[in-house]
Design an enzyme around this catalytic site. Structure first.
Site, short mmCIF file in Angstrom:
data_model
loop_
_atom_site.label_atom_id
_atom_site.label_comp_id
_atom_site.label_asym_id
_atom_site.label_seq_id
_atom_site.Cartn_x
_atom_site.Cartn_y
_atom_site.Cartn_z
N ASP A 75 -68.52 -52.90 -55.19
CA ASP A 75 -68.20 -51.64 -54.50
C ASP A 75 -68.03 -51.88 -52.99
O ASP A 75 -68.54 -51.12 -52.17
CB ASP A 75 -69.27 -50.58 -54.75
CG ASP A 75 -68.81 -49.17 -54.37
OD1 ASP A 75 -67.58 -48.94 -54.33
OD2 ASP A 75 -69.67 -48.31 -54.12
N LEU A 76 -67.31 -52.93 -52.66
CA LEU A 76 -67.07 -53.25 -51.25
C LEU A 76 -66.06 -52.28 -50.66
O LEU A 76 -64.99 -52.06 -51.23
CB LEU A 76 -66.56 -54.69 -51.11
CG LEU A 76 -67.61 -55.77 -51.37
CD1 LEU A 76 -66.94 -57.14 -51.47
CD2 LEU A 76 -68.68 -55.78 -50.28
#
Length: 209
Positions: A75-76
């Protein structure tokens, strides 16, 4: 998140100090970062392109360490990059992290995990078994794209999530240089390689990027 982050020891990653329960509620405590997120800084437009890319380079080193330890973030995005008082980036929110080479009952086939606009095509498909370090590389490339062009590679439509997920899987990303001819060719090439639909055509991990 706690299990994944506990494996990591890097100045570019926000550390978790304690994990436990209080009155039946699970908790963990982590280092407080007294500064804005990269998303806030990009929105304020007070970073030069070079400064933003240097921050992203430091993030790549931190995520490279995570990949070496067998941890994928998944979930960058700019809001998960916090800047400390000295301006150094710190990666946080390993809430969707996956441990490579470990079975996990928390992730089932068909689950869509990540943030539209930054998630890889394999994440958009819900293909949990295909999510590797190259998926994080896609997200890093999406952040680079935003730094170069001012917007993510695929515009998320909150009112139509299914259409957004389809676009991530099928729609070709417009080259940064087509949107802005001032973008250096090398950065355009690097960005394009990160955003390949096929994970095998991307950099294999953040250290390589």
């Amino acid at each position: 998140e706690a299990e994944a982050a506990a494996r990591l020891d890097h100045d570019g990653i926000v550390p978790i100090y304690e994990v436990g329960q209080c009155d039946g509620e699970h908790f963990f405590s982590m280092k407080f970062i007294d500064g804005p997120s990269l998303a806030e800084r990009l929105k304020r437009s007070d970073l030069s392109q070079r400064e933003a890319i240097e921050l992203l380079y430091a993030v790549c080193l931190a995520i490279g360490h995570a990949h070496e330890q067998g941890v994928i973030h998944r979930d960058l995005k700019p809001s998960n990059i916090l800047l400390d008082r000295s301006g150094r980036p710190r990666v946080t929110d390993f809430g969707l992290a996956k441990l490579l080479h470990h079975d996990s009952s928390l992730t089932a086939a068909g689950d869509v995990m990540g943030t539209p606009g930054y998630m890889s095509p394999e994440q958009a498909m819900g293909a949990a078994d295909r999510v590797t370090a190259a998926s994080d590389v896609y997200s890093l490339g999406a952040m680079l794209y935003e730094i170069l062009t001012g917007r993510p590679p695929i515009q998320a439509e909150p009112a139509n999530l299914l259409d957004t997920l389809r676009k991530i899987q099928e729609e070709e990303v417009v080259s940064p240089r087509k949107l802005d001819r001032r973008v250096p060719r090398d950065l355009d090439t690097i960005c394009h390689k990160c955003l390949e639909k096929d994970p095998a055509l991307r950099y294999p991990n953040a250290s390589e990027l």
